[in-house]
Design an enzyme around this catalytic site. Structure first.
Site, short mmCIF file in Angstrom:
data_model
loop_
_atom_site.label_atom_id
_atom_site.label_comp_id
_atom_site.label_asym_id
_atom_site.label_seq_id
_atom_site.Cartn_x
_atom_site.Cartn_y
_atom_site.Cartn_z
N ASN A 216 0.85 -1.19 0.00
CA ASN A 216 0.00 0.00 0.00
C ASN A 216 0.89 1.24 0.00
OD1 ASN A 216 -2.84 1.15 0.38
ND2 ASN A 216 -1.70 2.21 1.99
N GLU A 217 0.76 2.05 -1.03
CA GLU A 217 1.52 3.31 -1.11
C GLU A 217 2.99 3.10 -0.77
OE1 GLU A 217 -1.97 6.63 -0.31
OE2 GLU A 217 -0.62 6.14 1.34
N GLU B 223 -7.85 5.30 -3.98
CA GLU B 223 -8.20 6.14 -2.83
C GLU B 223 -8.43 7.58 -3.28
OE1 GLU B 223 -5.54 6.29 0.48
OE2 GLU B 223 -5.14 4.13 0.46
#
EC number: 3.2.1.23
Length: 700
Positions: free
Chosen positions: A173-174, A333
């Site tokens: 994630n990121e 997101e």
């Protein structure tokens, strides 16, 4: 990036890219625009889960990203595993038609792992350890951490490889959010190996890094260091720093690939992605490179409050579309309203959430997801907005979430999903190397910013009535009519050759003031600026003149075109044959700086094409005026509408979006599909503030 009728084509002639695969929904045909967000049921009692499902169905949610920060729930101790809760929630979601984008769960490690194996922690430039307690508090080069992470991936893949409700994998994630720069011993050893692979010999590295300066000659790769903190006023070797930036992107990419490959070796049939972080204030990795390693491109984007909200979103999305080769991409997101991590956490006004979501679709997104589903009751992101706010179901925000879900369903039924964005005729080039280089503290000015220059040219094209695309430098931009090189400080011979061939073949190029100062190893251009681009630009500049707040010195210059220069002016001492000077420095300040009558903007024929050299910084307004007068041929009148087109073999879809806060009347083509804050009559529409109209034209 496009073929004859302007539809996207491909990444580049030599790209080794994974096959594009898009995750299926649990609809009858597997198609439709994905809608949902990060779901963290492990942060809530199980008694809430059924109500979550009820509200998701009410909001038309059809996908969730599950388990992104749930490693400790899955593996509460080193030798204990618990899949019961995960089995339960996946079954609840899937049986209600909600597909799962299942995370590898490695973005946050359990506290027991850090306590027992503190050597997995990354290190900052000054030697301080980055302690546990936040996200990504681990080194990508730690063999211990990689062993634990790959075990999680293996167990997840084995358990859910045949689960029909899990339709995609969300790796990490990121990446790079907290450990982009790691100065640990493991990282240093890996950097040495990376340098040896790149250069082959230590002599080649010495030449590239210019180690003759300041007695930095290296005798072997074992002497290579990561650029740690060297004192408050010390300056890092810029070539070394640039290679360290490249290494960091590669290092974390290799960790991502290890996770991906572990899952894919067990579960090869489901598409895989990881979420990028692209907005005009950040582009953490070399995403043009990373995009070759995902089955579909995903991005997290958070809005910039203020006048440029709509324009900045379009600029960022255009680059994401460029990374995706024009294929549909996934908005993993964004926020329903305010976030909690900015100095000023502005909320979205009513309607802006829907407008933003539809603008993402207009620029190529086939998935609209939020962080997160239910707003946290505690923790660091308690005040980060979510689809279900603290106020609950009976709230303006949740009602708009439901309305947006219905709107996206209408677009799905109209066939938008799977269509591709029609390219413009201008490519603004972006390159991670140039972005990293403009952060260097040894340039003539530390106010340079490559991505901000990209953004400002994008805004200028909008103001000039011509939408441009943002395209990776390493991509295929050969079919565009015009390219823009904004603050591309460092240009390789290969890139210069591509630009030369493009212009010789009839293309047009805009070269700005801080482009072409050096090559990819921070070796300065000899013979005058803009270095390898001098023949194309038709100018020779001998010196850079920096403006600013110095006692008694001019802080601005005037051009005879009426523009004002406030940062940078190149002292152009000669122009090529056939060149036309479009603007010069004039006035007492120019005389004082010995620039009076010196060319500032030059047009130059080259081969079958033409270049424009912008030898000074211009405001967005001045850029737009220049574009209208010399490039686009449009009247100098800032358009109030962004118009984009998506299409496939069945239909084209036109998106009309109001850029400002005013109401606007437009004419449109096709049959209305969605009229958000818009009233239509025949072929005209009244768009209110935050309004958007989407129309469809069937192909015959």
């Amino acid at each position: 990036m496009q073929h004859a009728d302007n539809w996207p084509l491909g990444h580049g002639p030599n790209a080794q890219r994974r096959e594009f695969r898009w995750p299926q929904l649990l609809t009858a045909d597997g198609k439709g625009i994905a809608y949902g967000g990060d779901y963290n049921p492990d942060q809530w009692p199980e008694s809430v889960w059924d109500d979550d499902i009820r509200l998701m169905k009410k909001a038309h949610v059809n996908v969730v990203a599950l388990g992104i920060f749930s490693w400790d729930k899955l593996q509460p101790t080193e030798y204990e595993w618990d899949f019961t809760w995960l089995d339960t929630i996946i079954d609840k979601l899937g049986s209600n038609g909600i597909s799962v984008d299942l995370a590898s769960m490695t973005a946050t490690a359990p506290m027991w792992l850090y306590e027992k194996y503190p050597e997995v922690l990354p290190v900052e430039a000054n030697g301080d350890v980055i302690n546990a307690g936040s996200r990504q508090s681990w080194s990508a080069e730690s063999p211990i951490f990689k062993r634990f992470a790959l075990e999680v991936c293996k167990r997840l893949a084995e358990r859910y490889k045949d689960n029909p409700y899990v339709t995609a994998w969300h790796i990490g994630n990121e990446y790079g959010w907290n450990q982009r720069h790691d100065y640990s011993k493991n990282s240093e050893d890996a950097f040495r190996r990376w340098c040896k692979r790149k250069y082959g010999t230590i002599d080649a590295l010495n030449e590239a890094w210019g180690t003759a300066f300041w007695s930095q000659h290296l005798n072997s790769f074992s002497e290579v260091l990561v650029p740690r903190h060297m004192g408050a006023d010390s300056m890092v070797n810029p070539a070394q720093q640039l290679d360290y930036e490249r290494f960091g992107s590669d290092s974390i990419k290799e960790f991502y690939k290890a996770e991906r490959d572990m899952i894919e070796s067990i579960c090869p049939d489901k598409p895989i992605t990881t979420n990028f972080m692209v907005s005009t204030d950040q582009c953490v990795m070399d995403y043009a490179d990373w995009s070759d390693e995902v089955d579909f491109v995903s991005n997290d984007h958070y809005f910039t409050a203020g006048r440029t909200h709509v324009d900045e979103l379009a600029c960022s999305d255009s680059l994401v579309s460029g990374f995706a080769n024009g294929r549909p991409w996934y908005l993993m997101e964004h926020s329903t309203s305010a976030v909690q991590w900015k100095p000023l956490n502005a909320r979205k006004r009513h309607g802006e959430m829907t407008r933003d979501a539809l603008e993402h679709v207009a620029l190529g997104a086939d998935a609209i997801c939020f962080f997160q589903w239910r707003q946290s009751r505690s923790g660091a992101e308690t005040f980060h907005s979510a689809m279900v706010p603290h106020a609950g179901e009976d709230s303006k925000l949740f009602r708009e979430v439901c309305e947006l879900g219905a709107t996206l369903e209408a677009l799905s039924k109209a066939g938008v999903q799977g269509s591709e964005v029609m390219a413009g005729d201008t490519a603004i080039l972006f390159d991670a190397d140039c972005e990293w280089m403009t952060r260097c503290e040894t340039l003539p000015s530390m106010q340079l910013n490559h991505f901000h220059a990209v953004r400002d040219w994008y805004y200028a094209f909008l103001d000039a009535g011509a939408r441009a695309d943002v395209v990776p430098l390493r991509g295929d931009w050969s079919a565009y009519r015009t390219i823009v090189m904004p603050t591309m400080v460092n240009i390789s011979e290969q890139a210069a050759r591509r630009v030369r061939e493009f212009v010789c073949a009839g293309g047009r190029v805009i070269i700005d003031y801080a482009t072409g100062l050096m090559d990819e190893n921070f070796h300065a251009a000899l013979g005058g600026y803009p270095g390898m681009l001098r023949d194309i630009a038709g100018v020779r500049s001998e010196e850079v003149v920096i403006l600013g707040e110095a006692d008694g010195e001019p802080d601005a210059l005037q051009l005879d075109s009426g523009a004002t220069v406030r940062l940078w002016a190149n002292d152009v001492t000669s122009v090529g044959e056939g060149a036309q000077v479009l603007a010069r420095y004039v006035g007492p300040e120019a005389q004082d700086m010995e620039l009076d009558d010196v060319p500032a903007i030059v047009q130059h024929p080259f081969g079958e094409g033409v270049s424009w050299y912008i030898g000074c910084d211009l405001s967005v307004e001045a850029k737009a005026k220049f574009l209208c007068e010399h490039v686009t041929g449009q009247p100098q009148e800032a358009p109030s509408i962004i118009h984009t087109v998506r299409g496939d073999e069945h239909a084209t879809y036109h998106f009309y979006l109001a850029r400002d806060k005013k109401a606007h009347t437009i004419t449109f083509e096709g049959e209305p599909v969605v009229a958000f804050r818009a009233r239509t009559d025949a072929n005209s529409a009244q768009l209110e503030r935050s309004g958007m109209l989407v129309t469809k034209i069937a192909r015959k």
